[in-house]
Write an enzyme that holds these catalytic residues in place. Structure first.
Site, PDB file in Angstrom:
ATOM      1  N   ARG A  33     -15.500   5.768   9.017  1.00 40.84           N
ATOM      2  CA  ARG A  33     -16.443   5.622   7.640  1.00 40.84           C
ATOM      3  C   ARG A  33     -18.041   5.762   7.995  1.00 40.84           C
ATOM      4  O   ARG A  33     -18.628   6.285   7.149  1.00 40.84           O
ATOM      5  CB  ARG A  33     -16.244   4.022   7.455  1.00 40.84           C
ATOM      6  CG  ARG A  33     -14.903   3.865   7.228  1.00 40.84           C
ATOM      7  CD  ARG A  33     -14.549   2.575   6.238  1.00 40.84           C
ATOM      8  NE  ARG A  33     -13.100   2.381   6.022  1.00 40.84           N
ATOM      9  CZ  ARG A  33     -12.383   1.568   5.948  1.00 40.84           C
ATOM     10  NH1 ARG A  33     -12.826   0.496   6.277  1.00 40.84           N
ATOM     11  NH2 ARG A  33     -11.228   1.656   5.596  1.00 40.84           N
ATOM     12  N   GLU A 177      -0.122  -9.682   6.771  1.00 37.87           N
ATOM     13  CA  GLU A 177      -0.414  -8.690   5.780  1.00 37.87           C
ATOM     14  C   GLU A 177       0.497  -7.380   5.662  1.00 37.87           C
ATOM     15  O   GLU A 177       0.325  -6.537   6.338  1.00 37.87           O
ATOM     16  CB  GLU A 177      -1.974  -8.030   6.445  1.00 37.87           C
ATOM     17  CG  GLU A 177      -2.502  -6.822   5.388  1.00 37.87           C
ATOM     18  CD  GLU A 177      -3.957  -6.409   5.908  1.00 37.87           C
ATOM     19  OE1 GLU A 177      -4.378  -6.633   6.945  1.00 37.87           O
ATOM     20  OE2 GLU A 177      -4.422  -5.660   4.962  1.00 37.87           O
ATOM     21  N   LYS A 219      -1.545 -12.059   3.083  1.00 41.79           N
ATOM     22  CA  LYS A 219      -2.850 -10.968   2.695  1.00 41.79           C
ATOM     23  C   LYS A 219      -1.871  -9.835   2.043  1.00 41.79           C
ATOM     24  O   LYS A 219      -1.617  -8.873   2.541  1.00 41.79           O
ATOM     25  CB  LYS A 219      -3.525 -10.709   3.772  1.00 41.79           C
ATOM     26  CG  LYS A 219      -4.585  -9.798   3.488  1.00 41.79           C
ATOM     27  CD  LYS A 219      -5.478  -9.540   4.612  1.00 41.79           C
ATOM     28  CE  LYS A 219      -6.628  -8.098   4.306  1.00 41.79           C
ATOM     29  NZ  LYS A 219      -7.725  -8.432   5.217  1.00 41.79           N
ATOM     30  N   SER A 261      -8.376  -5.310  -0.289  1.00 41.35           N
ATOM     31  CA  SER A 261      -8.682  -4.441  -1.531  1.00 41.35           C
ATOM     32  C   SER A 261      -7.940  -2.928  -1.658  1.00 41.35           C
ATOM     33  O   SER A 261      -7.994  -2.466  -2.563  1.00 41.35           O
ATOM     34  CB  SER A 261     -10.471  -4.118  -1.467  1.00 41.35           C
ATOM     35  OG  SER A 261     -10.839  -3.754  -0.357  1.00 41.35           O
ATOM     36  N   GLY A 262      -7.687  -2.554  -0.308  1.00 43.36           N
ATOM     37  CA  GLY A 262      -6.795  -1.260  -0.347  1.00 43.36           C
ATOM     38  C   GLY A 262      -7.456   0.119  -0.996  1.00 43.36           C
ATOM     39  O   GLY A 262      -6.708   1.028  -0.995  1.00 43.36           O
ATOM     40  N   GLY A 263      -8.557   0.100  -1.133  1.00 40.49           N
ATOM     41  CA  GLY A 263      -9.229   1.325  -1.600  1.00 40.49           C
ATOM     42  C   GLY A 263      -9.543   1.228  -3.095  1.00 40.49           C
ATOM     43  O   GLY A 263     -10.315   2.154  -3.695  1.00 40.49           O
ATOM     44  N   ARG A 294     -13.303  -2.982   2.385  1.00 41.99           N
ATOM     45  CA  ARG A 294     -14.068  -1.988   1.618  1.00 41.99           C
ATOM     46  C   ARG A 294     -14.796  -2.538   0.516  1.00 41.99           C
ATOM     47  O   ARG A 294     -16.009  -2.260   0.328  1.00 41.99           O
ATOM     48  CB  ARG A 294     -13.245  -0.881   1.366  1.00 41.99           C
ATOM     49  CG  ARG A 294     -12.945   0.067   2.525  1.00 41.99           C
ATOM     50  CD  ARG A 294     -11.863   1.089   2.256  1.00 41.99           C
ATOM     51  NE  ARG A 294     -10.456   0.297   2.496  1.00 41.99           N
ATOM     52  CZ  ARG A 294      -9.502   0.878   2.295  1.00 41.99           C
ATOM     53  NH1 ARG A 294      -9.330   2.302   1.914  1.00 41.99           N
ATOM     54  NH2 ARG A 294      -8.452   0.375   2.384  1.00 41.99           N
TER      55      ARG A 294
HETATM   56  P1  13P Z   1      -9.653  -3.294   2.588  1.00 41.18           P
HETATM   57  O1  13P Z   1      -9.931  -4.568   1.677  1.00 41.18           O
HETATM   58  O2  13P Z   1     -10.593  -2.214   2.882  1.00 41.18           O
HETATM   59  O3  13P Z   1      -8.153  -2.811   2.208  1.00 41.18           O
HETATM   60  O4  13P Z   1      -9.252  -3.879   4.290  1.00 41.18           O
HETATM   61  C1  13P Z   1      -8.722  -5.088   4.358  1.00 41.18           C
HETATM   62  C2  13P Z   1      -8.155  -5.404   5.684  1.00 41.18           C
HETATM   63  O5  13P Z   1      -8.332  -6.051   6.252  1.00 41.18           O
HETATM   64  C3  13P Z   1      -7.040  -4.144   5.895  1.00 41.18           C
HETATM   65  O6  13P Z   1      -6.291  -4.470   7.160  1.00 41.18           O
END
Ligand code: 13P
Length: 340
Positions: A33, A177, A219, A261-263, A294
């Site tokens: 990043r 998660e 999560k 959030s996943g992108g 993110r």
């Molecule tokens: P994002 O919200 O960017 O998807 O990251 C969450 C996270 O902790 C990924 O393991």
């Protein structure tokens, strides 16, 4: 197992309509990043960035807990104060990423299994002594032709449950998660089917490993169409479909769900979470919160770009996103908040 400490920590993480900030990028992910923005990929740059985050004025008003990476939990501010002390002073609970990454799953081309169970009991003991009160383990389910396979889902669910039981033994609340990735051309409906299959398996395994549901956090991904799917559905449709999947699969004993959030863009992530809470909050058995990386950090990182002169504006952007997401927990987020 000390049930009391687990339930207390879980309660703290969801109190006051706050949520979690994931700042636990591994060094390779953090460096990737940084590289996109021409920020030096050094230990000092990562330290300075994490200092920027934890010292952001007002962060603790919207963030109850942060997820750290092993390098970060041991770091200090430039003046020598440990980052853990800064968090404690802000009333933020420290958590720690404990998986060691998603690796290729043998005999399953294109699929991943998350590693990190070997030696985990001792690592958890050390993190608890350092002050961590919760942990995170991310399983990755890749969408594609014929995948995720039954065996990949089962292997990842089993690992998540083994991890969660070890966390609870050590007094740490496990964040469980299982992430169904957004990459690909799949439809919202396919994401719903796969997400439900994954969550069902995860809870079977959690029960099998005797994980205390009241002392854990789920999560999950939101249920979304793939990034390259032509049918990008409305916020309402995404909220309805995500809720349907969670109602069907997540036991009421779980205290809270904190989405990744996943992108998604920062604004869309807030809007979708907001719609779920706005429409369904009074009927929900669990808190519906956020654990974004993110979708909270990206605007701040783009402002900072590694320059000390940009720290203040980056911190303001970070706290703004945290505030928007706290409002989304209450169902009170509006697009107008983005203009203030
Ligand atoms: P994002 O919200 O960017 O998807 O990251 C969450 C996270 O902790 C990924 O393991």
């Amino acid at each position: 197992m000390n049930e009391k400490i687990l339930v207390e920590t879980a309660t703290r993480l969801f109190a006051g309509d706050k949520g979690l900030l994931a700042m636990d990028e591994s060094n390779p992910t953090c460096n990737k990043r940084f590289a996109m923005l021409n920020i030096p990929q050094t230990l000092e740059a990562r330290r300075a960035y994490r200092e920027l985050i934890v010292t952001a004025p007002g962060l603790g008003d919207s963030i109850s807990g942060v997820i750290l990476y092993d390098e970060t939990i041991r770091q200090q501010k430039k003046d020598g104060t440990s980052l853990l002390k800064v968090l404690a002073d802000a009333g933020i609970v420290p958590g720690i990423k404990v998986d060691t990454g998603a690796k290729d799953l043998a005999a399953h081309p294109g699929e991943k299994i998350t590693e990190g169970l070997d030696g985990l009991r001792d690592r958890l003991k050390e993190y608890f002594q350092m002050g961590a009160r919760f942990a995170k383990w991310r399983a990755v389910l890749i969408m594609g032709e014929g995948i995720p396979s039954r065996s990949c889902i089962a292997a990842n669910a089993h690992a998540l449950a083994r991890y969660a039981a070890l966390c609870q033994e050590a007094g740490l609340v496990p964040i469980v998660e299982p992430e169904v990735l957004m990459d690909g051309g799949h439809t919202l409906e396919r994401c719903r089917v796969v997400t439900e299959e994954v969550l069902r398996d995860v809870f079977v395994q959690l029960n099998c490993q005797r994980v205390l549901l009241e002392g854990m956090v789920l999560k999950p991904n939101m249920v979304l169409p793939g990034l390259s799917c032509p049918a990008q559905e409305s916020v309402d449709k995404v909220a309805d479909t995500t809720m349907k999947s969670l109602w069907r699969t997540v036991p009421a004993a779980v205290p809270g769900i904190a989405f990744l959030s996943g992108g998604q863009s920062a604004e869309l992530a807030s809007a979708r979470l907001n719609t779920m809470n706005h429409r369904f909050k009074p009927q929900l058995p669990w808190a519906l919160a956020f654990s974004f990386a993110r979708a909270i950090q990206q605007p701040a990182l783009e402002l900072w770009r590694g320059e000390a002169a940009n720290v203040k504006s980056a911190q303001e952007a970070l706290v703004h996103r945290a505030r928007c997401n706290r409002a989304a927990r209450r169902g009170e987020y509006t697009a107008a908040m983005e203009k203030t």
